[in-house]
Design a protein around this motif. Structure first.
Motif, short mmCIF file in Angstrom:
data_model
loop_
_atom_site.label_atom_id
_atom_site.label_comp_id
_atom_site.label_asym_id
_atom_site.label_seq_id
_atom_site.Cartn_x
_atom_site.Cartn_y
_atom_site.Cartn_z
N GLN A 449 0.82 -1.21 0.00
CA GLN A 449 0.00 0.00 0.00
C GLN A 449 0.86 1.27 0.00
O GLN A 449 0.62 2.17 -0.82
CB GLN A 449 -0.97 0.00 1.18
CG GLN A 449 -2.01 1.11 1.08
CD GLN A 449 -3.05 1.01 2.17
OE1 GLN A 449 -2.72 0.76 3.34
NE2 GLN A 449 -4.31 1.19 1.81
N LEU A 452 2.29 1.66 -3.53
CA LEU A 452 1.30 2.05 -4.53
C LEU A 452 0.80 3.47 -4.29
O LEU A 452 0.56 4.23 -5.22
CB LEU A 452 0.13 1.05 -4.52
CG LEU A 452 0.52 -0.34 -5.05
CD1 LEU A 452 -0.52 -1.39 -4.66
CD2 LEU A 452 0.71 -0.32 -6.58
N ARG A 453 0.65 3.81 -3.02
CA ARG A 453 0.22 5.19 -2.72
C ARG A 453 1.27 6.18 -3.19
O ARG A 453 0.90 7.25 -3.72
CB ARG A 453 -0.03 5.36 -1.22
CG ARG A 453 -1.40 4.86 -0.84
CD ARG A 453 -1.78 5.22 0.59
NE ARG A 453 -3.15 4.78 0.84
CZ ARG A 453 -3.65 4.52 2.03
NH1 ARG A 453 -2.89 4.66 3.11
NH2 ARG A 453 -4.89 4.13 2.16
N GLU A 455 2.99 5.87 -5.69
CA GLU A 455 2.81 5.99 -7.14
C GLU A 455 1.53 6.75 -7.49
O GLU A 455 1.15 6.85 -8.65
CB GLU A 455 2.72 4.59 -7.78
CG GLU A 455 4.03 3.82 -7.76
CD GLU A 455 3.83 2.36 -8.20
OE1 GLU A 455 2.80 2.05 -8.84
OE2 GLU A 455 4.71 1.54 -7.88
N LYS A 457 -1.56 5.85 -6.46
CA LYS A 457 -2.73 4.99 -6.62
C LYS A 457 -3.58 4.96 -5.35
O LYS A 457 -3.04 4.95 -4.24
CB LYS A 457 -2.29 3.57 -6.96
CG LYS A 457 -1.61 3.51 -8.32
CD LYS A 457 -1.65 2.14 -8.92
CE LYS A 457 -1.31 2.20 -10.39
NZ LYS A 457 -0.22 1.29 -10.73
N CYS A 458 -4.87 4.95 -5.53
CA CYS A 458 -5.78 4.88 -4.39
C CYS A 458 -6.15 3.42 -4.16
O CYS A 458 -7.09 2.90 -4.78
CB CYS A 458 -7.04 5.67 -4.67
SG CYS A 458 -6.72 7.40 -4.94
N VAL A 459 -5.38 2.76 -3.31
CA VAL A 459 -5.65 1.35 -3.04
C VAL A 459 -6.01 1.16 -1.58
O VAL A 459 -5.47 1.82 -0.70
CB VAL A 459 -4.43 0.46 -3.39
CG1 VAL A 459 -4.23 0.38 -4.89
CG2 VAL A 459 -3.17 0.98 -2.71
N GLU A 639 -8.85 -0.92 -5.91
CA GLU A 639 -8.24 0.32 -6.38
C GLU A 639 -9.37 1.21 -6.90
O GLU A 639 -10.23 0.75 -7.64
CB GLU A 639 -7.23 0.04 -7.49
CG GLU A 639 -6.60 1.33 -7.99
CD GLU A 639 -5.44 1.13 -8.96
OE1 GLU A 639 -4.95 -0.01 -9.10
OE2 GLU A 639 -5.05 2.13 -9.58
N ASP A 641 -10.49 4.69 -8.90
CA ASP A 641 -10.08 5.76 -9.80
C ASP A 641 -10.62 7.07 -9.22
O ASP A 641 -11.84 7.26 -9.17
CB ASP A 641 -10.68 5.50 -11.19
CG ASP A 641 -10.31 6.60 -12.18
OD1 ASP A 641 -10.06 7.74 -11.74
OD2 ASP A 641 -10.29 6.31 -13.39
N LYS A 650 -9.25 -5.79 -6.82
CA LYS A 650 -7.99 -6.42 -7.22
C LYS A 650 -7.90 -7.85 -6.70
O LYS A 650 -7.41 -8.74 -7.39
CB LYS A 650 -6.80 -5.62 -6.66
CG LYS A 650 -6.67 -4.23 -7.25
CD LYS A 650 -6.17 -4.37 -8.67
CE LYS A 650 -5.62 -3.08 -9.22
NZ LYS A 650 -5.31 -3.21 -10.65
#
Ligand code: FES
Ligand code: FES
Lengths: 779, 168
Positions: A449, A452-453, A455, A457-459, A639, A641, A650
């Protein structure tokens, strides 16, 4: 007993028929001279009927008969109360049940008012368009909270505040205990559960046979025996004169066990009046209004916790929308009240609900039957509590589980089956561990997490737990019989709507009688084949009917052995039953087929000895003392958008415990299908009403069912804690998948969008991309 | 026979599952109703009558089509095939049907005929699809029971078996 089939992923016996289009569904019934029915339904949520003019309709060529409430005479009756209110002290219950055709007033859109019988459905619908009704619109009680106000428009003039029921259940003393709380959390939750939308709508075909003095009804019901009994009583016939057939049913999920739908009451009566077969098949538009829903509750809930995050107690006050009638009693809100407690220790519980009449389609159980609503409140409260004391959602659940040595565990309140809510068995921590391991919980939080955050990304990740009361009484029965062909038949009274009963029941019998599973013929849903039974609901088919079948098959096995022992003049212990034969152990060539034994057990000469019966046949009944409690945990990684608020799932993991499993393939299918409906409930399906009680999205183009693009692949694990309440150790699984998905979505989406940091909490289901977008924008 | 306006009925000739039929129908009769109630081919199911669920899918000159959105008279002179034609004989199952049984790709089975007619045509044109492609091809057919996973598995298995059969 060998376990050749029990527990194996056996392929289904019923599939070939379904795959080739040769399975009989109700709309496939064609009878010579059959007439067709269509209904004029109320376009108003609440209106007075001033006058009805059917003359133009009557004059239309091809129209055979037209009926209004007045034309039904004494046959016009209110439906029965299906489930009386449970023995909760101080309970209030106002019974108002549905009628076959509205008389004087209509109380929800879609309520049937006029019945047209014609030579074809096309003509019947044309004639519906010819009918003129003079309406006087009445004030509407639509939205739940507004309908509960003392000055709200009344669904029934004599019931102020539209109170259908009121019940208060308590354990301990919440008020006192909460004073010692480290933190008290208080929130308002709304949970809307939509409608079941089986791919096959409802339908009824009825045929009166004058020569046999007998009525046959083909009905898309989950409870053919109960329909038979009720129809016989209403029509003044003996039960033996009424045969109800529930053939293949295209999905049920609860609403196909309402008793009685107006159409169910009317079509058989008309078939007798006209002495002609009559068919009515619901169209999808009718289904949205005329088949029961589940819909919403509003909870004002409060949880007191100590420093460690242990629950001290919960107080909950909620409103339940029951629609225009309440034939199902309090089943749904009682389920919410009880299932809220989940797999957790809640020393003090104070729960009070008011069920409210509204001018909307009536509410009866739909897969989960109110359990979702309770689970949502509990799981969300725990999430918020975890945040308050700085532990993970997984950890707060672990700290509150009922310990594995605490079973049977009594919660001290009354459940829907009228017994004290008691869990038979369970072991919750391993289930949580399994689901966390499958989804990689710790690693996701610690490594993935953050990466990805970074990067952009909202995960998010989520984990929730639940229990499900399954397999309640009263009873089911079954008759197992060896046929002269060597095949074994098993008949039972429950209906089947895709749960694989033709296979799971066959597996039980195949093992007991030593035949190939494809040589066991299961007959369900025909009241002439088996007289007794209750129906398919509350995840009880496999538990209750399964055990009755197990017992009956065991008795037949004894008869097979006794007959063979006599034949071989040996001890029963020297015999082996397998592959449809009984053989003498260690003596090759000495065997006899079950078919031959069945013939010997039904001799053409000689007498049946006293105390014995002809044939290799046995009937048995099983009724559990109370429900068996299944449990599980779901976890999900999503995830989102942030532009469109579209959610991509996912990973989705399920760990569950439904006791001993007859067929893991079927169980997996039940869980997957349940999760799919849960996803629909959480994020897609929303019955949108306006203040006039008009449903604004009554089509599958507007009420969105999840598609193959929306439902993810699921990673599933099982643990087995057998139920001590039945010999096979089974717990039900039908509803499990659907129950915990709402809070799972809420937790995952909050995490993905880091909403709590922005002062936003997700306290309402269903969610949707547009609702998320609104909430995030206003953050 | 219906006593309604006979003069409005028209003659219809078409081929269904390789057999020629001639009937007189009202122009407004849906192809789904014609197949089910005039020809007795009840394997084709009707779920919504408004083109969303896909339960009524048949093949119209080999292409999947919604029989609830098609008038019977539109099939004049055309070839329709329905689920009843897939197995190729009593007691048999096609490769796709067999894969559905193998993977538990159906529960109540109500959506199944439409899904089979859709995916049979799809696999004929896309012999080696990915899971994502299968999910996309399937997305016009609703199933309320299965959660789709076993259906997707069944289609992928059928594709594999069909390729193996073609190679053999
Ligand atoms: S019945 Fe044709 S698409 Fe639903
Ligand atoms: S199997 Fe029931 S709708 Fe698909």
């Amino acid at each position: 007993m060998s376990t050749r089939y029990f527990g194996q992923p056996v392929k289904r016996n019923e599939d070939a028929r379904l795959l080739t289009g040769s399975a009989l569904f109700v709309d496939d019934v064609e009878l010579s001279g059959m007439l067709h029915a269509a209904f004029l339904r109320s376009p108003h949520a609440h209106a007075k009927i001033i006058s009805i003019d059917v003359e133009a309709a009557k004059a239309r060529p091809g129209v055979i008969a037209i009926y209004t409430a007045e034309d039904l005479g004494d046959y016009w009756q209110h439906g029965p109360l299906l489930v009386p209110p449970p023995p909760v002290p101080g309970i209030v219950f106002n019974l108002r049940t549905q009628v076959p055709l509205a008389k004087g007033v209509t109380r929800h859109v879609g309520e049937p008012v006029v019945l047209v019988i014609a030579e074809s459905r096309y003509i019947a619908e044309d004639a519906v368009g010819d009918i003129y009704i003079d309406w006087e619109a009445l004030p509407v009680a639509a939205e739940l909270e507004a309908a509960a106000r003392p000055d709200a428009p009344r669904v029934y003039p004599d019931i102020p505040g539209n109170v259908a029921a009121h019940a208060h259940q308590k354990r301990g003393d919440y008020g006192r205990a909460a004073k010692d709380a480290h933190v008290t959390i208080k929130r308002r939750f709304t949970y809307d559960h939509g409608c079941s939308q089986p791919m096959e709508t409802r339908g009824v075909v009825a045929q009166w046979d004058n020569k046999a003095d007998k009525l046959t009804i083909w009905d898309t019901t989950q409870a053919p025996v109960a329909i038979r009994n009720g129809m016989a009583a209403m029509l003044g016939l003996s039960e033996r004169q009424v045969r109800v057939i529930a053939p293949f049913i295209g999905g049920g999920f609860g609403p196909k066990i309402m008793m009685f739908y107006p159409e169910e009451v009317l079509i058989p009566w008309v078939a007798i009046q006209l002495n002609t077969p009559v068919k009515w098949i619901e169209d999808r538009a009718e289904h949205f209004f005329a088949t029961t829903h589940e819909r919403g509750q509003i909870h004002d809930a409060e949880m007191a916790i100590d420093k460690e995050g242990k629950i001290i107690g919960i107080k909950d006050v909620f409103l339940h929308d029951t629609g225009a009638y309440d034939p199902y009693g309090l089943t749904v809100p009682i389920n919410s009240q009880c299932t809220l407690l989940g797999p957790y220790v809640v020393p003090h519980y104070d729960s009070m609900f008011t069920a409210v009449f509204t001018n909307k389609t009536l509410v009866t159980p739909y897969r989960g039957a109110g359990r979702q609503h309770g689970v949502f409140v509990m799981e969300r409260l725990l999430d918020i509590a975890a945040r308050e004391i700085g532990i993970t959602p997984a950890e707060i659940r672990r700290r509150n589980f009922i310990a594995p040595d605490a079973f049977p565990y009594n919660h001290g309140i009354i459940y829907q089956d009228f017994t004290e809510l008691t869990y038979d068995s369970g072991n919750y921590e391993p289930i949580l561990d399994q689901v966390l391991a499958t989804i990689g919980y710790e690693k996701f939080l610690a490594e993935e997490q953050p990466r990805l955050r970074a990067e952009g990304k909202c995960v998010g990740i989520a984990v929730v737990c639940y229990v499900e009361g399954t397999g309640i009484g009263p009873y089911e029965g079954a008759k197992v019989q060896v046929q002269a062909s060597g095949k074994v038949s098993v008949v039972t009274g429950i209906g089947t709507q895709g749960q694989g009963h033709f296979t799971s029941f066959a597996q039980i019998v195949a093992d007991a009688c030593g035949v190939d599973v494809t040589n066991v013929e299961v007959i369900t849903g025909d009241t002439d084949a088996f007289y007794w039974g209750a129906g398919t609901f509350a995840s009880r088919g496999a538990v209750v009917a399964g055990n009755a079948i197990g017992q009956a098959a065991g008795l037949v096995r004894q008869k097979i052995l006794a007959t063979a022992a006599e034949h071989f003049e040996c001890a029963e212990t020297d015999l082996i039953i397998e592959n449809g034969k009984v053989s003498l152990n260690g003596v090759p060539g000495h065997s006899i087929t079950l078919g031959e034994l069945a013939g010997m057990a039904n001799p053409m000469r000689g007498a049946v000895a006293p105390g014995t019966e002809p044939g290799l046949e046995a009937t048995s009944y099983f009724g559990p003392p109370m429900g068996a409690t299944a449990s599980g945990a779901h976890a999900m990684i999503v995830e989102v958008d942030p532009e469109t608020m579209m959610v991509e799932i996912k990973r989705y993991a399920v760990a569950h415990d439904c006791g001993v499993v007859i067929n893991p393939l079927i169980v997996e299918g039940q869980v997957q299908g349940g999760v799919a409906q849960g996803i629909g409930n959480a994020f897609f399906e929303d019955l949108v009403y306006n203040d006039e009680g008009q449903l604004l999205n009554a089509s599958l183009a507007d009420y969105l069912l999840p598609s193959s693009m929306d439902v993810p692949r699921m990673e599933m694990t099982h643990t087995v804690t057998p139920s001590p309440l039945n010999p096979l150790g089974i717990k039900g699984v039908g509803e499990a998948g659907a129950i915990p998905v709402g809070p799972l979505f809420a937790q995952a989406l909050e995490d993905a969008l880091q909403l709590p940091k922005r002062g936003v909490e997700l306290l309402d289901i269903p969610l949707s991309p547009s609702k998320l977008w609104e909430l995030a924008r206003n953050a | 026979m219906s006593s309604s306006d006979f003069e409005h009925e028209v003659k219809l000739s078409l081929t269904v599952n390789g057999r020629r039929y001639t009937r007189t129908v009202e122009p407004r009769m849906l192809l789904a109703d014609f197949l089910r109630h005039e020809l007795g081919l009840t394997g084709t199911h009707v779920g919504c009558e408004h083109g969303v669920c896909g339960a009524c899918t048949v093949q119209f000159d080999g292409e999947p089509a919604r029989s609830c959105l098609t008038f019977a008279v539109q099939a004049q002179g055309h070839a329709i095939s329905t689920v009843e034609s897939l197995a190729g004989g009593p007691g048999k199952l096609s490769v796709l049907q067999e894969a559905f049984r193998e993977c538990h790709g159906l529960q109540c089975g109500y959506c199944t005929p439409g899904i089979l007619m859709t995916m049979q045509a799809y696999l004929a044109q896309h012999p080696d699809p990915t899971e994502a492609e299968v999910r996309e091809a399937l997305s016009g057919n609703l199933c309320r029971c299965t959660g789709y996973q076993h259906i997707v598995d069944a289609v992928l298995l059928a594709a594999k078996n069909l390729r193996a059969g073609a190679a053999a």
